[in-house]
Design a protein around this motif. Structure first.
Motif, PDB file in Angstrom:
ATOM      1  N   LEU A 255       0.816  -1.205   0.000  1.00 33.83           N
ATOM      2  CA  LEU A 255       0.000   0.000   0.000  1.00 33.83           C
ATOM      3  C   LEU A 255       0.853   1.260   0.000  1.00 33.83           C
ATOM      4  O   LEU A 255       1.952   1.288   0.550  1.00 33.83           O
ATOM      5  N   LYS A 256       0.299   2.298  -0.612  1.00 35.21           N
ATOM      6  CA  LYS A 256       0.949   3.604  -0.642  1.00 35.21           C
ATOM      7  C   LYS A 256      -0.005   4.611   0.004  1.00 35.21           C
ATOM      8  O   LYS A 256      -1.148   4.768  -0.432  1.00 35.21           O
ATOM      9  N   ALA A 257       0.445   5.272   1.068  1.00 33.99           N
ATOM     10  CA  ALA A 257      -0.408   6.230   1.777  1.00 33.99           C
ATOM     11  C   ALA A 257      -0.541   7.518   0.979  1.00 33.99           C
ATOM     12  O   ALA A 257       0.397   7.945   0.304  1.00 33.99           O
ATOM     13  N   THR A 258      -1.713   8.152   1.071  1.00 30.10           N
ATOM     14  CA  THR A 258      -1.961   9.376   0.314  1.00 30.10           C
ATOM     15  C   THR A 258      -2.252  10.588   1.196  1.00 30.10           C
ATOM     16  O   THR A 258      -1.994  11.724   0.783  1.00 30.10           O
ATOM     17  N   ASN A 259      -2.802  10.385   2.384  1.00 28.59           N
ATOM     18  CA  ASN A 259      -3.108  11.499   3.297  1.00 28.59           C
ATOM     19  C   ASN A 259      -2.969  11.023   4.734  1.00 28.59           C
ATOM     20  O   ASN A 259      -3.181   9.843   5.033  1.00 28.59           O
ATOM     21  N   VAL A 260      -2.653  11.958   5.627  1.00 27.54           N
ATOM     22  CA  VAL A 260      -2.564  11.624   7.041  1.00 27.54           C
ATOM     23  C   VAL A 260      -3.141  12.774   7.864  1.00 27.54           C
ATOM     24  O   VAL A 260      -2.945  13.949   7.533  1.00 27.54           O
TER      25      VAL A 260
ATOM     26  N   SER B 183      -8.786   2.597   0.453  1.00 26.42           N
ATOM     27  CA  SER B 183      -9.089   2.320   1.855  1.00 26.42           C
ATOM     28  C   SER B 183      -8.557   3.434   2.753  1.00 26.42           C
ATOM     29  O   SER B 183      -7.739   4.258   2.343  1.00 26.42           O
ATOM     30  N   PHE B 184      -9.060   3.437   4.005  1.00 25.42           N
ATOM     31  CA  PHE B 184      -8.432   4.249   5.047  1.00 25.42           C
ATOM     32  C   PHE B 184      -8.292   3.396   6.299  1.00 25.42           C
ATOM     33  O   PHE B 184      -9.059   2.455   6.524  1.00 25.42           O
ATOM     34  N   ARG B 185      -7.290   3.733   7.088  1.00 28.17           N
ATOM     35  CA  ARG B 185      -6.999   2.981   8.304  1.00 28.17           C
ATOM     36  C   ARG B 185      -6.794   3.929   9.474  1.00 28.17           C
ATOM     37  O   ARG B 185      -6.338   5.054   9.286  1.00 28.17           O
ATOM     38  N   LEU B 186      -7.121   3.427  10.667  1.00 27.04           N
ATOM     39  CA  LEU B 186      -6.887   4.167  11.900  1.00 27.04           C
ATOM     40  C   LEU B 186      -5.781   3.473  12.688  1.00 27.04           C
ATOM     41  O   LEU B 186      -5.804   2.250  12.859  1.00 27.04           O
ATOM     42  N   TYR B 187      -4.817   4.282  13.130  1.00 21.46           N
ATOM     43  CA  TYR B 187      -3.694   3.758  13.910  1.00 21.46           C
ATOM     44  C   TYR B 187      -3.624   4.470  15.252  1.00 21.46           C
ATOM     45  O   TYR B 187      -3.957   5.658  15.368  1.00 21.46           O
ATOM     46  N   ASP B 188      -3.154   3.739  16.258  1.00 17.93           N
ATOM     47  CA  ASP B 188      -2.890   4.341  17.562  1.00 17.93           C
ATOM     48  C   ASP B 188      -1.603   5.155  17.452  1.00 17.93           C
ATOM     49  O   ASP B 188      -0.545   4.599  17.123  1.00 17.93           O
ATOM     50  N   PRO B 189      -1.631   6.483  17.701  1.00 15.94           N
ATOM     51  CA  PRO B 189      -0.438   7.307  17.529  1.00 15.94           C
ATOM     52  C   PRO B 189       0.623   7.112  18.609  1.00 15.94           C
ATOM     53  O   PRO B 189       1.716   7.661  18.497  1.00 15.94           O
TER      54      PRO B 189
ATOM     55  N   LEU C 102      -4.620   8.155  14.419  1.00 19.44           N
ATOM     56  CA  LEU C 102      -4.119   8.660  13.152  1.00 19.44           C
ATOM     57  C   LEU C 102      -5.018   8.142  12.040  1.00 19.44           C
ATOM     58  O   LEU C 102      -5.291   6.942  11.967  1.00 19.44           O
ATOM     59  N   PHE C 103      -5.482   9.032  11.193  1.00 25.56           N
ATOM     60  CA  PHE C 103      -6.345   8.683  10.076  1.00 25.56           C
ATOM     61  C   PHE C 103      -5.492   8.731   8.814  1.00 25.56           C
ATOM     62  O   PHE C 103      -4.958   9.789   8.457  1.00 25.56           O
ATOM     63  N   VAL C 104      -5.332   7.584   8.128  1.00 24.91           N
ATOM     64  CA  VAL C 104      -4.454   7.495   6.959  1.00 24.91           C
ATOM     65  C   VAL C 104      -5.221   6.890   5.794  1.00 24.91           C
ATOM     66  O   VAL C 104      -5.890   5.856   5.951  1.00 24.91           O
ATOM     67  N   THR C 105      -5.141   7.528   4.625  1.00 20.46           N
ATOM     68  CA  THR C 105      -5.796   7.007   3.426  1.00 20.46           C
ATOM     69  C   THR C 105      -4.765   6.388   2.493  1.00 20.46           C
ATOM     70  O   THR C 105      -3.576   6.705   2.563  1.00 20.46           O
TER      71      THR C 105
ATOM     72  N   THR D  72      -9.993  -0.637   9.801  1.00 12.69           N
ATOM     73  CA  THR D  72      -9.769  -0.534   8.352  1.00 12.69           C
ATOM     74  C   THR D  72     -11.110  -0.483   7.640  1.00 12.69           C
ATOM     75  O   THR D  72     -12.005  -1.269   7.941  1.00 12.69           O
ATOM     76  N   ARG D  73     -11.258   0.448   6.702  1.00 17.17           N
ATOM     77  CA  ARG D  73     -12.453   0.542   5.864  1.00 17.17           C
ATOM     78  C   ARG D  73     -12.010   0.796   4.415  1.00 17.17           C
ATOM     79  O   ARG D  73     -10.958   1.388   4.176  1.00 17.17           O
ATOM     80  N   ARG D  74     -12.847   0.371   3.459  1.00 20.29           N
ATOM     81  CA  ARG D  74     -12.520   0.606   2.049  1.00 20.29           C
ATOM     82  C   ARG D  74     -13.750   1.163   1.329  1.00 20.29           C
ATOM     83  O   ARG D  74     -14.500   0.422   0.705  1.00 20.29           O
ATOM     84  N   PRO D  75     -13.960   2.483   1.378  1.00 21.75           N
ATOM     85  CA  PRO D  75     -15.149   3.080   0.752  1.00 21.75           C
ATOM     86  C   PRO D  75     -15.025   3.288  -0.747  1.00 21.75           C
ATOM     87  O   PRO D  75     -16.025   3.528  -1.419  1.00 21.75           O
ATOM     88  N   HIS D  76     -13.807   3.221  -1.300  1.00 25.35           N
ATOM     89  CA  HIS D  76     -13.601   3.469  -2.726  1.00 25.35           C
ATOM     90  C   HIS D  76     -12.916   2.274  -3.392  1.00 25.35           C
ATOM     91  O   HIS D  76     -12.294   1.440  -2.728  1.00 25.35           O
TER      92      HIS D  76
END
Length: 320
Positions: free
Chosen positions: A151-156, A173-179, A165-168, A187-191
């Protein structure tokens, strides 16, 4: 709606954003020179010189005293907003794709692309206000991104109170991480395709994603939520590689206005000669900025017809 045309970049625009007070507009481009403008007059106030590659992302802190910039030259730089002085340079192991301050401005997160033998990762640095430059530079936490699938992250972004941390990502998909621990929380994949940009409302209780999967009937490069109205602005257009063979009308190089609740399109603002790459609405709700592949930033001030517009209310059947 009469725009002010801001010409200070030599290549396509990658980022536009107002500061928290709405009096400054920050822009970035593939020309390596982040720029700050007066958000009321459109006057260029200064530049931040030092990057050797395209600048993909920027983030001013809440009091607009310090600015972070993320660049393809594999560095993140910390600047003083007022005089453009570089405070510190953080060397990354790959091109820096995105950067974001935490709530309170005591730390920040960086997302980097894979490069040679270095995998993509999320990195968190401590940078409290007033810290000596020589004390900065050591990462507090590194979160490796998945290798399968790669995966390649696009936004944080940091969510409220730095709870996550909200990362797309480029797979939609986007994922939530404990900072603090780096643990994957959700993990969710809306697109179906890459998430280009994300915009939150003022309270960070709601967000909108823009994607290359044409969910909104055109390739959407950025989408923002109005801070004081239930309106959404979308910007995009035909792919940059096809711009030279397409007229502005056919390429859909415009900002489109939709109602957040009723999902109805009620307005279009034209003017760019290439795909819109970045959008931002002033926190005061009286103007917005758009940056495009044509290298121009357009600062639009809403006219009275928009500012005084009343949103339609559906008819309700009277009860017997």
């Amino acid at each position: 709606m009469r725009p002010i045309l801001l010409k200070g970049h030599e290549r396509s625009i990658t980022y536009v954003s107002f500061n928290k007070d709405g009096d400054l507009l920050f822009t970035a481009s593939k020309d390596n020179v982040p720029t700050v403008w007066n958000a009321s007059t459109g006057d260029r106030m200064g530049t931040y010189n030092g990057h050797q590659g395209a600048v993909w992302d920027m983030d001013p802190d809440a009091p607009s005293e310090r600015l972070l910039t993320a660049s393809a030259d594999a560095t993140v730089r910390l600047w003083q907003v007022e005089d453009g002085k570089e405070i510190a340079c953080f060397k990354m192991r790959g091109p820096a794709r995105g950067v974001a301050w935490s709530d309170g401005g005591r730390s920040f997160a960086v997302i980097t692309d894979p490069f040679m033998d270095n995998d993509a990762c999320i990195t968190i640095f401590d940078a409290p206000p007033g810290a000596a430059p020589e004390s900065l530079g050591q990462a507090r936490l590194e979160i490796p991104l998945p290798l399968e699938p790669k995966l390649k992250a696009t936004n944080v972004f940091f969510l409220n109170l730095n709870e996550a941390l909200f990362v797309t990502f480029d797979d939609g998909s986007f994922r939530l991480y404990d900072p603090v621990s780096g643990e994957l929380l959700d993990t969710r994949r809306p697109h179906e395709k890459k998430i280009n940009r994300v915009s939150f409302n003022k309270e960070k209780t709601m967000f909108i994603t823009s994607s290359a999967d044409c969910t909104s009937k055109l390739p959407v490069n950025d989408a923002v939520i109005s801070p004081d109205r239930e309106h959404i602005l979308l910007g995009g257009g035909q792919e940059a590689m096809s711009v030279t063979t397409t007229s502005g009308r056919a390429g859909k190089f415009e900002t489109r206005f939709f109602h957040l609740v009723y999902e109805e399109e009620f307005g279009i603002v034209k003017g760019h000669f290439g795909p819109i790459n970045a959008l931002a609405v002033n926190p005061d709700g009286r103007s917005y900025a758009s940056g495009a592949e044509d290298g121009y930033v357009r600062l639009h001030f809403y006219d009275d017809s928009y500012l005084n517009m009343k949103d339609p209310v559906p008819d309700v059947e009277e009860s017997n």
